[in-house]
Design a protein around this motif. Structure first.
Motif, PDB file in Angstrom:
ATOM      1  N   GLN A 128      -1.740   0.699  -5.285  1.00  0.00           N
ATOM      2  CA  GLN A 128      -2.154   1.969  -4.691  1.00  0.00           C
ATOM      3  C   GLN A 128      -3.620   2.187  -5.051  1.00  0.00           C
ATOM      4  O   GLN A 128      -3.994   2.174  -6.224  1.00  0.00           O
ATOM      5  CB  GLN A 128      -1.291   3.136  -5.182  1.00  0.00           C
ATOM      6  CG  GLN A 128      -1.599   4.438  -4.469  1.00  0.00           C
ATOM      7  CD  GLN A 128      -0.506   5.487  -4.659  1.00  0.00           C
ATOM      8  OE1 GLN A 128       0.573   5.204  -5.184  1.00  0.00           O
ATOM      9  NE2 GLN A 128      -0.786   6.696  -4.243  1.00  0.00           N
ATOM     10  N   SER A 152       4.756  11.891  -1.903  1.00  0.00           N
ATOM     11  CA  SER A 152       4.395  10.479  -2.042  1.00  0.00           C
ATOM     12  C   SER A 152       4.209  10.061  -3.495  1.00  0.00           C
ATOM     13  O   SER A 152       4.349   8.886  -3.830  1.00  0.00           O
ATOM     14  CB  SER A 152       3.099  10.198  -1.280  1.00  0.00           C
ATOM     15  OG  SER A 152       1.998  10.853  -1.880  1.00  0.00           O
ATOM     16  N   HIS A 209       0.853  -1.187   0.000  1.00  0.00           N
ATOM     17  CA  HIS A 209       0.000   0.000   0.000  1.00  0.00           C
ATOM     18  C   HIS A 209       0.894   1.244   0.000  1.00  0.00           C
ATOM     19  O   HIS A 209       2.025   1.204   0.470  1.00  0.00           O
ATOM     20  CB  HIS A 209      -0.874  -0.024   1.258  1.00  0.00           C
ATOM     21  CG  HIS A 209      -1.723   1.192   1.471  1.00  0.00           C
ATOM     22  ND1 HIS A 209      -2.713   1.567   0.604  1.00  0.00           N
ATOM     23  CD2 HIS A 209      -1.726   2.121   2.482  1.00  0.00           C
ATOM     24  CE1 HIS A 209      -3.310   2.664   1.071  1.00  0.00           C
ATOM     25  NE2 HIS A 209      -2.727   3.012   2.197  1.00  0.00           N
ATOM     26  N   MET A 210       0.363   2.347  -0.549  1.00  0.00           N
ATOM     27  CA  MET A 210       1.070   3.624  -0.485  1.00  0.00           C
ATOM     28  C   MET A 210       0.065   4.731  -0.274  1.00  0.00           C
ATOM     29  O   MET A 210      -1.021   4.730  -0.865  1.00  0.00           O
ATOM     30  CB  MET A 210       1.883   3.866  -1.763  1.00  0.00           C
ATOM     31  CG  MET A 210       2.705   5.159  -1.732  1.00  0.00           C
ATOM     32  SD  MET A 210       3.900   5.162  -0.359  1.00  0.00           S
ATOM     33  CE  MET A 210       4.111   6.934  -0.105  1.00  0.00           C
ATOM     34  N   ASP A 211       0.426   5.674   0.574  1.00  0.00           N
ATOM     35  CA  ASP A 211      -0.457   6.797   0.874  1.00  0.00           C
ATOM     36  C   ASP A 211       0.392   7.933   1.448  1.00  0.00           C
ATOM     37  O   ASP A 211       1.620   7.869   1.434  1.00  0.00           O
ATOM     38  CB  ASP A 211      -1.536   6.364   1.873  1.00  0.00           C
ATOM     39  CG  ASP A 211      -2.866   7.065   1.637  1.00  0.00           C
ATOM     40  OD1 ASP A 211      -2.837   8.264   1.293  1.00  0.00           O
ATOM     41  OD2 ASP A 211      -3.916   6.419   1.773  1.00  0.00           O
ATOM     42  N   ILE A 250       6.299  -0.831  -4.529  1.00  0.00           N
ATOM     43  CA  ILE A 250       4.905  -0.751  -4.105  1.00  0.00           C
ATOM     44  C   ILE A 250       4.070  -1.702  -4.955  1.00  0.00           C
ATOM     45  O   ILE A 250       4.144  -1.680  -6.184  1.00  0.00           O
ATOM     46  CB  ILE A 250       4.349   0.680  -4.237  1.00  0.00           C
ATOM     47  CG1 ILE A 250       5.219   1.672  -3.455  1.00  0.00           C
ATOM     48  CG2 ILE A 250       2.897   0.738  -3.798  1.00  0.00           C
ATOM     49  CD1 ILE A 250       5.268   1.436  -1.958  1.00  0.00           C
ATOM     50  N   TRP A 294      -4.693   6.761  -7.386  1.00  0.00           N
ATOM     51  CA  TRP A 294      -3.557   7.223  -8.194  1.00  0.00           C
ATOM     52  C   TRP A 294      -4.085   8.040  -9.365  1.00  0.00           C
ATOM     53  O   TRP A 294      -5.017   7.623 -10.047  1.00  0.00           O
ATOM     54  CB  TRP A 294      -2.781   6.004  -8.690  1.00  0.00           C
ATOM     55  CG  TRP A 294      -1.565   6.322  -9.488  1.00  0.00           C
ATOM     56  CD1 TRP A 294      -0.331   6.681  -9.025  1.00  0.00           C
ATOM     57  CD2 TRP A 294      -1.438   6.293 -10.921  1.00  0.00           C
ATOM     58  NE1 TRP A 294       0.545   6.876 -10.070  1.00  0.00           N
ATOM     59  CE2 TRP A 294      -0.119   6.649 -11.247  1.00  0.00           C
ATOM     60  CE3 TRP A 294      -2.330   6.000 -11.961  1.00  0.00           C
ATOM     61  CZ2 TRP A 294       0.349   6.716 -12.552  1.00  0.00           C
ATOM     62  CZ3 TRP A 294      -1.873   6.078 -13.271  1.00  0.00           C
ATOM     63  CH2 TRP A 294      -0.550   6.425 -13.554  1.00  0.00           C
ATOM     64  N   ALA A 341       1.990   0.587   4.454  1.00  0.00           N
ATOM     65  CA  ALA A 341       2.729   1.568   3.652  1.00  0.00           C
ATOM     66  C   ALA A 341       4.143   1.740   4.202  1.00  0.00           C
ATOM     67  O   ALA A 341       4.403   1.405   5.364  1.00  0.00           O
ATOM     68  CB  ALA A 341       1.993   2.905   3.660  1.00  0.00           C
ATOM     69  N   PRO A 392       5.617   5.050  -6.040  1.00  0.00           N
ATOM     70  CA  PRO A 392       5.318   3.813  -6.779  1.00  0.00           C
ATOM     71  C   PRO A 392       6.259   3.556  -7.958  1.00  0.00           C
ATOM     72  O   PRO A 392       6.534   2.395  -8.288  1.00  0.00           O
ATOM     73  CB  PRO A 392       3.874   4.029  -7.255  1.00  0.00           C
ATOM     74  CG  PRO A 392       3.285   4.934  -6.230  1.00  0.00           C
ATOM     75  CD  PRO A 392       4.401   5.883  -5.885  1.00  0.00           C
TER      76      PRO A 392
END
Length: 597
Positions: free
Chosen positions: A358, A346, A256-258, A355, A361, A334, A350
């Motif tokens: 997401q 951020s 996950h990415m945030d 990552i 995006w 994340a 990715p």
């Protein structure tokens, strides 16, 4: 909308080369007849820049001849236009403004500034009545604001009345995919779409196709690794890559990415789509009615409250659930630094290759994500990743919007003198005209027309764009929409979001307390608008406070959704779909409509 934007991402700073001004002057000085000079300039631009196009060169020239004639009363005038820092608008400022001047004789100073500055300046002109800019490329998130304050030009009336002689007969408003987003409750158009892009789910297609990973995921969760349909599957996939796979080729990977820093960019993280994905609000496209994805209830054309006790949904169970999941996923799945990042910080993560997915995006970054040499690109120029429709939360129901589209649109204000307004309207139509509809600003990959999307040039490029073309051609696209008519004053209300949700992100407040505070703050702003009477018959008129149970029962009795009761189980079984199967299920040919010839 990117309110009070401070980033300067690569996709928004690309400088496009322009033809030498000296060469252009030399070419124009060789022609003595002004009319011929205009047509000669048009031909030059058509041959050298306005290709490919959805029109033949003959039809392009006919359209340019119309612009030449319509611009005659305004030759020699200099007008001012403004837009946010975005690749598409940079191209317009650097290239199309020059083309417009050479072809029409109207000089355009097209400023590119940060979006927060655009918001501030348009507020200044609306409040003071002093003309700051003649043309605004202003997000359609302002539609509720423009409609209610009466400062923006009603384009439907404008095109049929004062500006009939300055309205391109080839302007096919129905071909604009953002038309519904810029139409007010009275059915009239207030803004003309100039660019738009969506936020979508992004994932590593190569990892999701890995037989070993697929087998391990299926063994653990009992269903296939694929594009998540719901948040339960998204969470399972995040857990799987973060804590089961852990490393790929010696690199620590995350599911996950945030970002979580208390910053203005945190606001649009939520107003843009997060609550709608979770299931906040009611059914309805482009926005839920009577309650929209901001949690604001509207009766007729009047906002009547955003707190649950006034019939809204800002602090209801669906909204609180969305904040709980946001915080939980960022903490567990994340990279550790994500909590202290802003949107701009951020954004590039990715592309670094660690990552797995997401949930949110922006497709405006497609051009930067397909650059050769990136860790997420194959040697043959195809991406290792794909984009797909976003998964929905447990409160979401069929018929609700599912994500956000940014729609920057040409907007005129009544305080602009009529002659300057007409000249600005010509410029606005020029930059969105069919002649330049496949303009090279598509390096930023934003779309405004149905006929653009189905052009063969994008069919050819589709394999290298990670699913962007397939999404925009899909029936799913209509569920991605901007902020709508329920929001009566975007600038005043939008700033409340990052401040209150930032308290939840920092741990200063619980998710429930943060959303209670946000709901109260929004109601307070709307109450002030109601007392002032400045927005007239469609301004806010708050409902009296009732118990939550009263509104839960009312929504059920009326056959609506919001506000919803808290679910006993907020994590149903995960559900996924195979990406390639999904793409094949979408139409392969354009919808049948006369204007798509």
């Amino acid at each position: 909308m990117r309110y009070k934007e401070t980033r300067k991402s690569p996709s928004r700073t690309r400088i496009l080369m322009m033809t030498s001004a000296v060469a252009l002057m030399a070419a124009s000085s060789a022609i003595t007849s002004p009319a011929l000079a205009d047509e000669a300039a048009a031909k030059k631009w058509i041959d050298s820049e306005f290709q490919p196009s959805t029109l033949s060169k003959d039809d392009q020239m006919k359209e340019m001849q119309w612009f030449i004639k319509a611009a005659e009363p305004f030759k020699g005038m200099e007008i001012n236009a403004v837009s946010e820092t975005l690749t598409t608008h940079e191209y317009e400022s650097r290239t199309l403004a020059k083309a417009f001047e050479e072809i029409t004789g109207i000089k355009v100073k097209h400023d590119i500034i940060q979006e927060g500055d655009v918001v501030e300046k348009i507020q200044t002109q609306m409040q003071s009545g002093k003309n700051v800019y003649d043309a605004w490329i202003n997000d359609s998130d302002f539609i509720g604001t423009h409609f209610r304050y009466g400062q923006a030009v009603d384009l439907t009336e404008w095109m049929a009345g004062e500006a009939k002689d300055a309205t391109n007969p080839g302007l096919d408003v129905n071909d604009f995919i953002g038309k519904s987003f810029t139409t007010a409750p009275n059915g009239h158009l207030y803004q003309l779409p100039d660019q738009q892009f969506a936020n979508l789910y992004w994932f590593r297609y190569d990892w999701f196709s890995n037989p070993d990973y697929k087998a391990k995921f299926k063994a653990k969760y009992g269903y296939d690794l694929g594009v998540p349909v719901n948040w339960s599957a998204y969470e399972d996939i995040a857990e799987f890559f973060t804590n089961d796979i852990k490393e790929i080729n010696g690199v620590r990977v995350y599911g996950h990415m945030d970002y979580g820093k208390k910053d203005p960019s945190l606001g649009w993280r939520f107003t843009d789509a997060w609550l709608s994905m979770a299931g906040n609000g009611d059914r309805g496209i482009p926005n839920g009615l009577p309650v929209d994805e901001w949690g604001i209830r509207m009766e007729g054309c009047r906002p009547v409250g955003s707190s649950v006790e006034r019939g809204g949904d800002v602090n209801g169970p669906a909204s609180v659930y969305s904040i709980v999941k946001y915080l939980d996923w960022m903490k567990k799945y994340a990279p550790p630094q994500a909590q202290g990042m802003t949107f701009s910080e951020s954004g590039p993560v990715p592309a670094q290759g660690n990552i797995a997915q997401q949930i949110f995006w922006y497709t405006a970054f497609t051009a930067d994500m397909v650059k050769p040499g990136l860790a997420v690109m194959n040697a043959d120029g195809t991406p290792k990743w794909r984009m797909a429709p976003s998964p929905h939360g447990s409160y979401w129901k069929e018929g609700m919007k599912l994500g956000y589209q940014d729609v920057g649109s040409v907007t005129l204000l009544k305080s602009t003198p009529l002659d300057r307004r007409k000249a600005a309207w010509l410029y606005g139509q020029f930059i969105v005209s069919k002649t330049v509809s496949l303009k090279k600003s598509h390096v930023g990959l934003t779309f405004i027309r149905e006929s653009d999307i189905w052009d063969k040039s994008f069919t050819e490029r589709a394999p290298k764009l990670g699913g962007l073309i397939e999404f925009y051609r899909s029936p799913a696209r209509v569920q991605w929409t901007p902020t709508g008519n329920n929001v009566p004053d975007y600038p005043k209300l939008a700033q409340l979001w990052w401040q209150n949700i930032g308290d939840a992100s920092s741990g200063a407040k619980t998710p429930q307390a943060a959303m209670d505070s946000l709901a109260a703050a929004q109601d307070s702003v709307m109450e002030r608008l109601e007392k002032s009477g400045v927005q007239g018959a469609c301004g806010p008129k708050l409902n009296k406070k009732e118990t939550a149970e009263y509104w839960f029962a009312k929504s059920e009795k009326d056959g609506n959704i919001a506000p919803q009761r808290k679910l006993a189980n907020e994590k149903p079984k995960g559900e996924t779909v195979d990406y390639d199967t999904l793409i094949k299920s979408w139409p392969a040919s354009p919808p049948k409509r006369a204007s798509l010839n």
